[in-house]
Design a protein around this motif. Structure first.
Motif, PDB file in Angstrom:
ATOM      1  N   LYS A  14       8.852  68.723  33.955  1.00  0.00           N
ATOM      2  CA  LYS A  14       8.136  69.029  35.204  1.00  0.00           C
ATOM      3  C   LYS A  14       8.004  67.785  36.070  1.00  0.00           C
ATOM      4  CE  LYS A  14       3.850  70.815  37.096  1.00  0.00           C
ATOM      5  NZ  LYS A  14       2.485  71.254  36.838  1.00  0.00           N
ATOM      6  N   ARG A  15       7.593  66.700  35.472  1.00  0.00           N
ATOM      7  CA  ARG A  15       7.407  65.457  36.226  1.00  0.00           C
ATOM      8  C   ARG A  15       8.749  64.938  36.737  1.00  0.00           C
ATOM      9  NH1 ARG A  15       2.983  64.993  37.787  1.00  0.00           N
ATOM     10  NH2 ARG A  15       2.011  64.855  35.783  1.00  0.00           N
ATOM     11  N   PHE A  16       9.793  65.071  35.909  1.00  0.00           N
ATOM     12  CA  PHE A  16      11.125  64.637  36.305  1.00  0.00           C
ATOM     13  C   PHE A  16      11.604  65.424  37.524  1.00  0.00           C
ATOM     14  CE2 PHE A  16      15.687  65.182  36.322  1.00  0.00           C
ATOM     15  CZ  PHE A  16      16.120  63.870  36.331  1.00  0.00           C
ATOM     16  N   LYS A  17      11.415  66.743  37.492  1.00  0.00           N
ATOM     17  CA  LYS A  17      11.837  67.573  38.617  1.00  0.00           C
ATOM     18  C   LYS A  17      11.085  67.193  39.889  1.00  0.00           C
ATOM     19  CE  LYS A  17      13.398  71.484  35.879  1.00  0.00           C
ATOM     20  NZ  LYS A  17      13.192  72.875  35.486  1.00  0.00           N
ATOM     21  N   GLU A  18       9.811  66.871  39.763  1.00  0.00           N
ATOM     22  CA  GLU A  18       9.025  66.439  40.920  1.00  0.00           C
ATOM     23  C   GLU A  18       9.586  65.129  41.476  1.00  0.00           C
ATOM     24  OE1 GLU A  18       4.363  65.539  42.093  1.00  0.00           O
ATOM     25  OE2 GLU A  18       4.902  65.776  39.984  1.00  0.00           O
ATOM     26  N   LEU A  19       9.935  64.209  40.595  1.00  0.00           N
ATOM     27  CA  LEU A  19      10.527  62.939  41.025  1.00  0.00           C
ATOM     28  C   LEU A  19      11.861  63.186  41.717  1.00  0.00           C
ATOM     29  CD1 LEU A  19      10.605  59.809  41.024  1.00  0.00           C
ATOM     30  CD2 LEU A  19      11.708  59.969  38.773  1.00  0.00           C
ATOM     31  N   ALA A  20      12.710  63.992  41.122  1.00  0.00           N
ATOM     32  CA  ALA A  20      14.026  64.290  41.696  1.00  0.00           C
ATOM     33  C   ALA A  20      13.887  64.934  43.076  1.00  0.00           C
ATOM     34  CB  ALA A  20      14.813  65.195  40.763  1.00  0.00           C
ATOM     35  N   ARG A  24      15.315  63.316  46.583  1.00  0.00           N
ATOM     36  CA  ARG A  24      16.284  64.056  47.405  1.00  0.00           C
ATOM     37  C   ARG A  24      15.790  64.247  48.833  1.00  0.00           C
ATOM     38  NH1 ARG A  24      17.336  66.936  42.503  1.00  0.00           N
ATOM     39  NH2 ARG A  24      15.760  68.467  43.010  1.00  0.00           N
ATOM     40  N   LYS A  25      14.512  64.526  48.994  1.00  0.00           N
ATOM     41  CA  LYS A  25      13.957  64.729  50.338  1.00  0.00           C
ATOM     42  C   LYS A  25      14.002  63.457  51.167  1.00  0.00           C
ATOM     43  CE  LYS A  25      10.922  68.508  49.028  1.00  0.00           C
ATOM     44  NZ  LYS A  25       9.547  68.914  48.712  1.00  0.00           N
ATOM     45  N   GLU A  26      13.942  62.305  50.520  1.00  0.00           N
ATOM     46  CA  GLU A  26      13.957  61.034  51.238  1.00  0.00           C
ATOM     47  C   GLU A  26      15.369  60.577  51.597  1.00  0.00           C
ATOM     48  OE1 GLU A  26      11.313  59.269  52.525  1.00  0.00           O
ATOM     49  OE2 GLU A  26      10.382  61.164  51.953  1.00  0.00           O
ATOM     50  N   VAL A  27      16.374  61.230  51.027  1.00  0.00           N
ATOM     51  CA  VAL A  27      17.756  60.830  51.280  1.00  0.00           C
ATOM     52  C   VAL A  27      18.562  62.059  51.706  1.00  0.00           C
ATOM     53  CG1 VAL A  27      19.721  59.513  50.404  1.00  0.00           C
ATOM     54  CG2 VAL A  27      17.457  59.128  49.413  1.00  0.00           C
ATOM     55  N   SER A  30      22.437  63.374  50.859  1.00  0.00           N
ATOM     56  CA  SER A  30      22.852  62.666  49.645  1.00  0.00           C
ATOM     57  C   SER A  30      23.566  63.603  48.672  1.00  0.00           C
ATOM     58  CB  SER A  30      21.648  62.033  48.958  1.00  0.00           C
ATOM     59  OG  SER A  30      20.727  63.024  48.548  1.00  0.00           O
ATOM     60  N   VAL A  31      24.220  62.993  47.710  1.00  0.00           N
ATOM     61  CA  VAL A  31      24.923  63.722  46.664  1.00  0.00           C
ATOM     62  C   VAL A  31      24.330  63.287  45.328  1.00  0.00           C
ATOM     63  CG1 VAL A  31      27.158  64.083  45.540  1.00  0.00           C
ATOM     64  CG2 VAL A  31      27.041  63.802  48.024  1.00  0.00           C
ATOM     65  N   GLU A  32      23.972  64.273  44.535  1.00  0.00           N
ATOM     66  CA  GLU A  32      23.377  63.995  43.230  1.00  0.00           C
ATOM     67  C   GLU A  32      24.476  63.971  42.182  1.00  0.00           C
ATOM     68  OE1 GLU A  32      19.235  65.560  41.606  1.00  0.00           O
ATOM     69  OE2 GLU A  32      20.764  67.117  41.708  1.00  0.00           O
ATOM     70  N   GLY A  33      24.328  63.080  41.206  1.00  0.00           N
ATOM     71  CA  GLY A  33      25.319  63.005  40.144  1.00  0.00           C
ATOM     72  C   GLY A  33      24.763  62.289  38.931  1.00  0.00           C
ATOM     73  N   SER A  35      25.435  58.917  36.558  1.00  0.00           N
ATOM     74  CA  SER A  35      26.087  57.611  36.484  1.00  0.00           C
ATOM     75  C   SER A  35      25.400  56.817  35.385  1.00  0.00           C
ATOM     76  CB  SER A  35      25.964  56.904  37.839  1.00  0.00           C
ATOM     77  OG  SER A  35      26.459  55.588  37.779  1.00  0.00           O
ATOM     78  N   TYR A  36      26.176  56.192  34.535  1.00  0.00           N
ATOM     79  CA  TYR A  36      25.623  55.473  33.378  1.00  0.00           C
ATOM     80  C   TYR A  36      24.747  56.392  32.516  1.00  0.00           C
ATOM     81  CZ  TYR A  36      27.235  51.298  35.795  1.00  0.00           C
ATOM     82  OH  TYR A  36      28.001  50.358  36.432  1.00  0.00           O
ATOM     83  N   GLY A  37      25.060  57.669  32.515  1.00  0.00           N
ATOM     84  CA  GLY A  37      24.361  58.625  31.671  1.00  0.00           C
ATOM     85  C   GLY A  37      23.035  59.134  32.199  1.00  0.00           C
ATOM     86  N   ILE A  38      22.670  58.731  33.419  1.00  0.00           N
ATOM     87  CA  ILE A  38      21.417  59.200  34.014  1.00  0.00           C
ATOM     88  C   ILE A  38      21.661  59.674  35.452  1.00  0.00           C
ATOM     89  CG2 ILE A  38      19.929  57.767  32.552  1.00  0.00           C
ATOM     90  CD1 ILE A  38      19.619  55.845  34.934  1.00  0.00           C
ATOM     91  N   PRO A  39      20.749  60.474  35.997  1.00  0.00           N
ATOM     92  CA  PRO A  39      20.916  60.972  37.361  1.00  0.00           C
ATOM     93  C   PRO A  39      20.914  59.852  38.396  1.00  0.00           C
ATOM     94  CG  PRO A  39      19.339  62.307  36.185  1.00  0.00           C
ATOM     95  CD  PRO A  39      19.606  61.100  35.337  1.00  0.00           C
ATOM     96  N   SER A  40      21.686  60.092  39.442  1.00  0.00           N
ATOM     97  CA  SER A  40      21.739  59.150  40.557  1.00  0.00           C
ATOM     98  C   SER A  40      21.821  59.928  41.860  1.00  0.00           C
ATOM     99  CB  SER A  40      22.958  58.236  40.422  1.00  0.00           C
ATOM    100  OG  SER A  40      24.155  58.999  40.487  1.00  0.00           O
ATOM    101  N   ILE A  41      21.486  59.233  42.931  1.00  0.00           N
ATOM    102  CA  ILE A  41      21.602  59.781  44.284  1.00  0.00           C
ATOM    103  C   ILE A  41      22.520  58.850  45.059  1.00  0.00           C
ATOM    104  CG2 ILE A  41      20.352  60.109  46.478  1.00  0.00           C
ATOM    105  CD1 ILE A  41      19.743  62.351  44.620  1.00  0.00           C
ATOM    106  N   ARG A  42      23.589  59.405  45.625  1.00  0.00           N
ATOM    107  CA  ARG A  42      24.543  58.631  46.432  1.00  0.00           C
ATOM    108  C   ARG A  42      24.447  59.057  47.888  1.00  0.00           C
ATOM    109  NH1 ARG A  42      28.933  56.095  43.758  1.00  0.00           N
ATOM    110  NH2 ARG A  42      28.940  56.574  41.534  1.00  0.00           N
ATOM    111  N   LEU A  43      24.650  58.084  48.737  1.00  0.00           N
ATOM    112  CA  LEU A  43      24.728  58.345  50.173  1.00  0.00           C
ATOM    113  C   LEU A  43      25.898  57.533  50.700  1.00  0.00           C
ATOM    114  CD1 LEU A  43      23.393  59.793  52.583  1.00  0.00           C
ATOM    115  CD2 LEU A  43      22.065  57.712  52.959  1.00  0.00           C
TER     116      LEU A  43
END
Length: 115
Positions: A14-20, A24-27, A30-33, A35-43
């Motif tokens: 739940k907390r992770f989804k809130e963070l994600a 996403r709203k701030e970028v 962006s494209v989510e993916g 990288s290095y085995g954890i979620p990332s946001i690319r722009l």
């Protein structure tokens, strides 16, 4: 991304989804993916932030020493480019927004110096 979230401890999801969602709203655009085995946001092909969920906290990285100090001054644990948010406290949405915006400014400045 679904596989990553499914592997998280139930208390973390739940907390992770809130963070994600906050990131996403701030970028916009962006494209989510992963990288290095954890979620990332690319722009525009550049990673803005990585974020992750753990058993006792969620994290955002990479952050500057200044941003880590700012978060530490507000009581959050920092370590090697990351700020950790404990699961047993509300997510500091305004702080997360500030950290993401700071990272966007840093990427923009870096791009301007290369041009």
């Amino acid at each position: 991304m679904r596989k990553y979230v499914a592997k998280l401890p139930t208390a973390t999801r739940k907390r992770f989804k809130e963070l994600a969602d906050t990131i996403r709203k701030e970028v916009p655009g962006s494209v989510e993916g992963i990288s290095y085995g954890i979620p990332s946001i690319r722009l525009n092909g550049k990673i803005v932030v990585w974020y992750a969920g753990w058993a006792k906290h969620i994290s955002v990285y990479p952050l500057t020493a200044e941003d880590r100090e700012f978060a530490a001054d507000r009581g959050y644990k920092t370590s090697k480019g990351t700020v950790q948010f404990p699961l047993d406290k509300p997510l500091p949405v305004s702080l997360v927004k500030r950290l993401v915006k700071s990272r966007l400014r840093a990427l923009k400045a870096k791009k301007a110096t290369k041009a």
